[in-house]
Design an enzyme around this catalytic site. Structure first.
Site, PDB file in Angstrom:
ATOM      1  N   CYS A   7      23.093  37.351  52.528  1.00 54.65           N
ATOM      2  CA  CYS A   7      23.284  36.266  53.497  1.00 54.65           C
ATOM      3  C   CYS A   7      23.798  36.891  54.788  1.00 54.65           C
ATOM      4  O   CYS A   7      24.850  37.547  54.779  1.00 54.65           O
ATOM      5  CB  CYS A   7      24.290  35.250  52.959  1.00 54.65           C
ATOM      6  SG  CYS A   7      24.789  33.964  54.123  1.00 54.65           S
TER       7      CYS A   7
ATOM      8  N   THR B 255      24.960  35.398  57.534  1.00 56.56           N
ATOM      9  CA  THR B 255      26.187  34.764  58.029  1.00 56.56           C
ATOM     10  C   THR B 255      27.389  35.271  57.264  1.00 56.56           C
ATOM     11  O   THR B 255      28.405  35.670  57.859  1.00 56.56           O
ATOM     12  CB  THR B 255      26.074  33.234  57.903  1.00 56.56           C
ATOM     13  OG1 THR B 255      24.957  32.779  58.660  1.00 56.56           O
ATOM     14  CG2 THR B 255      27.335  32.564  58.412  1.00 56.56           C
TER      15      THR B 255
ATOM     16  N   CYS C  65      18.339  35.521  58.983  1.00 58.99           N
ATOM     17  CA  CYS C  65      18.867  34.682  57.908  1.00 58.99           C
ATOM     18  C   CYS C  65      17.932  34.878  56.738  1.00 58.99           C
ATOM     19  O   CYS C  65      16.707  34.818  56.909  1.00 58.99           O
ATOM     20  CB  CYS C  65      18.923  33.207  58.315  1.00 58.99           C
ATOM     21  SG  CYS C  65      19.365  32.084  56.953  1.00 58.99           S
TER      22      CYS C  65
ATOM     23  N   HIS D  64      17.119  33.022  54.438  1.00 57.50           N
ATOM     24  CA  HIS D  64      16.253  31.863  54.183  1.00 57.50           C
ATOM     25  C   HIS D  64      14.946  31.943  54.968  1.00 57.50           C
ATOM     26  O   HIS D  64      13.914  31.442  54.511  1.00 57.50           O
ATOM     27  CB  HIS D  64      16.966  30.566  54.595  1.00 57.50           C
ATOM     28  CG  HIS D  64      17.920  30.026  53.577  1.00 57.50           C
ATOM     29  ND1 HIS D  64      19.213  30.487  53.460  1.00 57.50           N
ATOM     30  CD2 HIS D  64      17.780  29.046  52.645  1.00 57.50           C
ATOM     31  CE1 HIS D  64      19.827  29.818  52.498  1.00 57.50           C
ATOM     32  NE2 HIS D  64      18.973  28.939  51.985  1.00 57.50           N
TER      33      HIS D  64
END
Length: 283
Positions: free
Chosen positions: A94, A96, A208, A210
């Site tokens: 991840c 972040t 990111c 995702h």
């Protein structure tokens, strides 16, 4: 489904002891399903490695939380997960969480930690126009860590950033089999190309985990002539390096852990199975 359970309360064993156990898993951690893009690359290099994929869906989305909230949450969860599952390596899949909590986690855990770095360095090598776009969550794009990567690897280039947090929800919805409004992808593209100089972008960093899950949709929104780069292949190579020479015993199907039960987990199970995650549990 694996039953929920508390951490054992024992300290994680040193790395040498963990790596001696062929069944010790690699723990991949993300706020949601984005880390599956990393899992896919890890599995190519380490097909026999036992893996636990942990998704903090109770804390999703991280991009809207404060740095203090993210650091405390990630450190706490990974501490408890490491005590319980005793992984040989932890990968924070991840961006972040890595840009905010990686240093804190490394101070607490006694196993190797691999973080996720926005792929600015390879993007700088790929761009021909000298203008790079970076899509990430709002929390990621404002980090000083990204500033330092830009200064070190993209000096003399133009790096345009856009916080496209709604792509996280789009990726989650896509894997659950839900339709996503194409306007989501158009807004992400226009958030970069609409900036001064944005029409020059020929390379986009997906900062990111995702976002690679919706790369095809983003390609359609940006149009021809734009390449995408993300960190998953490099992360997988780092995991392979750090586990080099270790024995693996994948005695059962891999486990997907979630921090909150809900219908969305049932909807995700076909996608999870496609990534080799045949068991599901709540932590």
């Amino acid at each position: 489904m694996v039953q929920p359970g508390a951490a054992t309360g024992t300290l994680a064993a040193p790395h040498s002891a963990l790596s001696a156990n062929p069944a010790a898993p690699i723990l991949l951690f993300d706020s949601g399903v984005g880390g599956l893009s990393v899992l896919s690359e890890v599995r190519k290099l380490l097909p026999e490695a036992p893996i636990i994929y942990a998704a903090d869906n109770a804390g999703l989305p991280y991009g809207e939380k404060t740095e203090a909230q993210i650091a405390a949450r990630v450190s706490g969860l990974l501490g408890r997960m490491t005590e319980r599952f005793r992984p040989r390596l932890v990968c924070i899949a991840c961006n972040t969480a890595s840009t905010i909590a990686l240093a804190a986690v490394r101070e607490v855990l006694e196993v190797p930690i691999v973080g996720t770095v926005p792929a600015i360095k390879p993007a700088a090598g790929l761009t021909r126009s000298g203008t790079i776009g970076l899509l990430g969550t709002a929390a990621t794009i404002r980090q000083g860590y990204v500033d330092r990567l830009e200064a070190e690897f993209a000096a003399g280039k133009r790096l345009l950033r856009f916080g496209a947090g709604e792509l996280v929800g789009a990726a989650e919805a896509k894997l659950r089999g839900h339709a996503v409004d194409p306007a989501v992808y158009r807004r992400a593209a226009e958030g970069l190309t609409g900036q001064p100089g944005g029409e020059e972008i020929d390379t986009v960093v997906l900062a990111c985990t995702h976002f690679p899950l919706v790369e095809a949709e983003l390609a359609g929104a940006f149009g021809p002539g734009v390449s995408f780069v993300h960190g998953a292949p490099g992360i997988a190579r780092r995991v392979e390096f750090l586990t080099g020479g270790q024995d693996f015993a994948r005695n059962q199907t891999d486990l997907a852990l979630f921090t909150r039960a809900g219908d969305e987990i049932d909807q995700l199970q076909p996608a999870l199975a496609a990534y080799g995650l045949g068991r599901v549990g709540i932590f």
